[in-house]
Design a protein around this motif. Structure first.
Motif, PDB file in Angstrom:
ATOM      1  N   LYS A 190       0.897  -1.264   0.047  1.00 36.72           N
ATOM      2  CA  LYS A 190      -0.079  -0.055  -0.042  1.00 36.72           C
ATOM      3  C   LYS A 190       0.851   1.273  -0.047  1.00 36.72           C
ATOM      4  O   LYS A 190       1.845   1.378   0.573  1.00 36.72           O
ATOM      5  CB  LYS A 190      -0.941   0.126   1.328  1.00 36.72           C
ATOM      6  N   LYS A 191       0.325   2.285  -0.533  1.00 39.68           N
ATOM      7  CA  LYS A 191       0.807   3.558  -0.646  1.00 39.68           C
ATOM      8  C   LYS A 191       0.709   4.336   0.769  1.00 39.68           C
ATOM      9  O   LYS A 191      -0.616   4.080   1.274  1.00 39.68           O
ATOM     10  CB  LYS A 191       0.592   4.476  -1.858  1.00 39.68           C
ATOM     11  N   PRO A 192       1.477   5.247   1.305  1.00 38.95           N
ATOM     12  CA  PRO A 192       1.321   5.878   2.713  1.00 38.95           C
ATOM     13  C   PRO A 192      -0.187   6.524   2.389  1.00 38.95           C
ATOM     14  O   PRO A 192      -0.875   6.505   3.383  1.00 38.95           O
ATOM     15  CB  PRO A 192       2.549   7.001   2.808  1.00 38.95           C
ATOM     16  N   GLY A 193      -0.466   7.236   1.515  1.00 38.22           N
ATOM     17  CA  GLY A 193      -1.694   7.686   1.381  1.00 38.22           C
ATOM     18  C   GLY A 193      -2.859   6.997   1.486  1.00 38.22           C
ATOM     19  O   GLY A 193      -4.009   7.623   1.880  1.00 38.22           O
ATOM     20  N   GLU A 194      -2.944   5.622   1.392  1.00 42.99           N
ATOM     21  CA  GLU A 194      -3.885   4.869   1.580  1.00 42.99           C
ATOM     22  C   GLU A 194      -4.034   4.206   3.058  1.00 42.99           C
ATOM     23  O   GLU A 194      -4.918   3.855   3.526  1.00 42.99           O
ATOM     24  CB  GLU A 194      -3.599   3.452   0.737  1.00 42.99           C
ATOM     25  N   LEU A 195      -2.889   4.749   3.827  1.00 38.52           N
ATOM     26  CA  LEU A 195      -2.980   4.034   5.072  1.00 38.52           C
ATOM     27  C   LEU A 195      -3.056   5.124   6.254  1.00 38.52           C
ATOM     28  O   LEU A 195      -3.534   4.962   7.322  1.00 38.52           O
ATOM     29  CB  LEU A 195      -1.354   3.540   5.456  1.00 38.52           C
ATOM     30  N   VAL A 196      -2.593   6.392   6.004  1.00 38.14           N
ATOM     31  CA  VAL A 196      -2.306   7.501   6.960  1.00 38.14           C
ATOM     32  C   VAL A 196      -3.313   8.418   7.179  1.00 38.14           C
ATOM     33  O   VAL A 196      -4.486   8.641   6.130  1.00 38.14           O
ATOM     34  CB  VAL A 196      -1.029   8.353   6.937  1.00 38.14           C
TER      35      VAL A 196
ATOM     36  N   ASN B 187      -5.405   5.759   9.458  1.00 41.39           N
ATOM     37  CA  ASN B 187      -6.765   6.311   8.966  1.00 41.39           C
ATOM     38  C   ASN B 187      -7.983   5.544   9.470  1.00 41.39           C
ATOM     39  O   ASN B 187      -7.780   4.195   9.921  1.00 41.39           O
ATOM     40  CB  ASN B 187      -6.718   6.850   7.635  1.00 41.39           C
ATOM     41  N   VAL B 188      -9.087   5.925   9.265  1.00 40.22           N
ATOM     42  CA  VAL B 188     -10.165   5.219   9.505  1.00 40.22           C
ATOM     43  C   VAL B 188     -10.304   3.909   8.692  1.00 40.22           C
ATOM     44  O   VAL B 188     -10.726   2.812   9.531  1.00 40.22           O
ATOM     45  CB  VAL B 188     -11.576   6.040   9.170  1.00 40.22           C
ATOM     46  N   GLY B 189      -9.753   3.802   7.603  1.00 44.28           N
ATOM     47  CA  GLY B 189      -9.828   2.697   6.775  1.00 44.28           C
ATOM     48  C   GLY B 189      -9.096   1.644   7.362  1.00 44.28           C
ATOM     49  O   GLY B 189      -9.355   0.325   7.268  1.00 44.28           O
ATOM     50  N   LEU B 190      -7.702   1.991   7.765  1.00 44.60           N
ATOM     51  CA  LEU B 190      -6.662   1.014   8.265  1.00 44.60           C
ATOM     52  C   LEU B 190      -7.254   0.691   9.594  1.00 44.60           C
ATOM     53  O   LEU B 190      -6.927  -0.577  10.222  1.00 44.60           O
ATOM     54  CB  LEU B 190      -5.604   1.658   8.510  1.00 44.60           C
TER      55      LEU B 190
END
Length: 342
Positions: free
Chosen positions: A302-308, A317-320
């Protein structure tokens, strides 16, 4: 807001003085050009004032270091409820008959740094998934390490059935410092009287300064910190000292027949770069028979933008958080009841 009022009063004074000076000039191009310049300056100043007001009143965004005005506003707005123990959670309550209690133990990741609604944290998500008969308590504070977590776990007024240790890779910090392996992180604060005044008192200046700082010394300092952190995990003396800290948590749970689950959280801005660290911790817990849930293989692509949370806050983030809640639920959910006849 008082300092913005000073700016407005200063602008009014400048306009009065400029108007008086312009009125002394003979009619012609000079006066017209002066009036045009004054109008342009006023328009720019008014635009900046409006932008400052909007940022000061409405812009709330967490940052990983909690250095900015917008981050402090975020905490004022969202860091609640806070119970009598100082945790972002409801008040502790005695166990109900038949109730099973899960303690989520950790630092800012467990507390939900950057997550606006605490209901979106992985601990709260786990509680919803487990359903009736379960209670999940949050025992976490920003900046905690393994020693802090052990002390808080042992002091909590209700003994849990399960402890979920949300382990982040900087939890080795105290052991590293005690072993002479410095993990200091230098931040360059505003220099100069005027710069410091503007950054300390105006939301717009504060925003611009810290964004520019992140493109300069903060990024360099961060890279150096992670290099030293990897070195700490590779150092046998440091890791042995850290293992002793973790041993206290493992022993406390075993003595009370409490199930311990280690949820390992890598650096979300460089998952691959912290894989060796989480692997070493996973090995430690595995050798002691502790259940290990390592996020690293699940999110390494995953790219950081998808996680943070955002570009200046590298917490989950909410998704993680939802991913972590699902992972924990699969580990903790009771076994399904066999169908009749099976």
């Amino acid at each position: 807001m008082l300092h913005l009022l000073y700016v407005v009063l200063g602008l009014v004074a400048v306009n009065l003085a400029a108007g008086w000076l312009l009125s002394r000039l003979p009619k012609g191009r000079g006066r017209t050009a002066g009036m045009g310049l004054l109008v342009a300056v006023d328009a720019l100043a008014l635009g900046l004032i409006v932008l400052e007001l909007c940022m000061a009143l409405f812009f709330a965004q967490s940052d990983g270091f909690n250095l900015t005005m917008s981050s402090r506003k975020w905490f004022e707005r969202y860091w609640q409820p806070v119970n009598s123990l100082g945790y972002r959670d409801v008040e502790p309550a005695p166990r109900k008959d038949g109730e099973k209690i899960v303690m989520v133990l950790g630092d800012s990741f467990a507390a939900g740094h950057g997550v606006d609604n605490p209901a979106d944290r992985f601990g709260d998500g786990l509680a919803r998934r487990l359903g009736q008969g379960w209670r999940v308590v949050n025992v976490a504070k920003i900046g905690w390490d393994s020693v802090d977590e052990y002390e808080a776990m042992a002091a909590y007024p209700v003994t849990p059935d399960v402890v979920v240790l949300a382990y982040f890779v900087n939890d080795i910090y105290r052991a590293a410092e005690k072993s002479g392996h410095s993990l200091t992180f230098a931040v360059r604060f505003p220099q100069g009287t005027l710069t410091k005044y503007l950054v300390d008192h105006f939301a717009l200046a504060n925003f611009v300064y810290w964004r520019l700082a992140r493109m300069g010394n903060l990024d360099d300092a961060s890279a150096g910190f992670w290099d030293r952190l990897r070195g700490a995990y590779a150092d046998k003396t440091v890791f042995a000292a850290h293992a002793a800290e973790l041993d206290a948590i493992v022993a406390w749970c075993r003595e009370r027949r409490i199930r311990l689950v280690a949820l390992l959280i890598p650096s979300l801005s460089d998952v691959a770069g912290s894989a060796a660290m989480t692997a070493r911790v996973a090995g430690y817990f595995g050798e002691r028979g502790v259940d290990v849930l390592d996020l690293t293989p699940l999110i390494i692509d995953k790219k950081p933008g998808e996680l943070v949370v955002n570009g200046v806050d590298s917490h989950a983030n909410v998704g993680l958080n939802a991913v972590m809640a699902d992972l924990l639920y699969r580990a903790l959910a009771p076994a399904p009841v066999p169908a009749p006849g099976n």
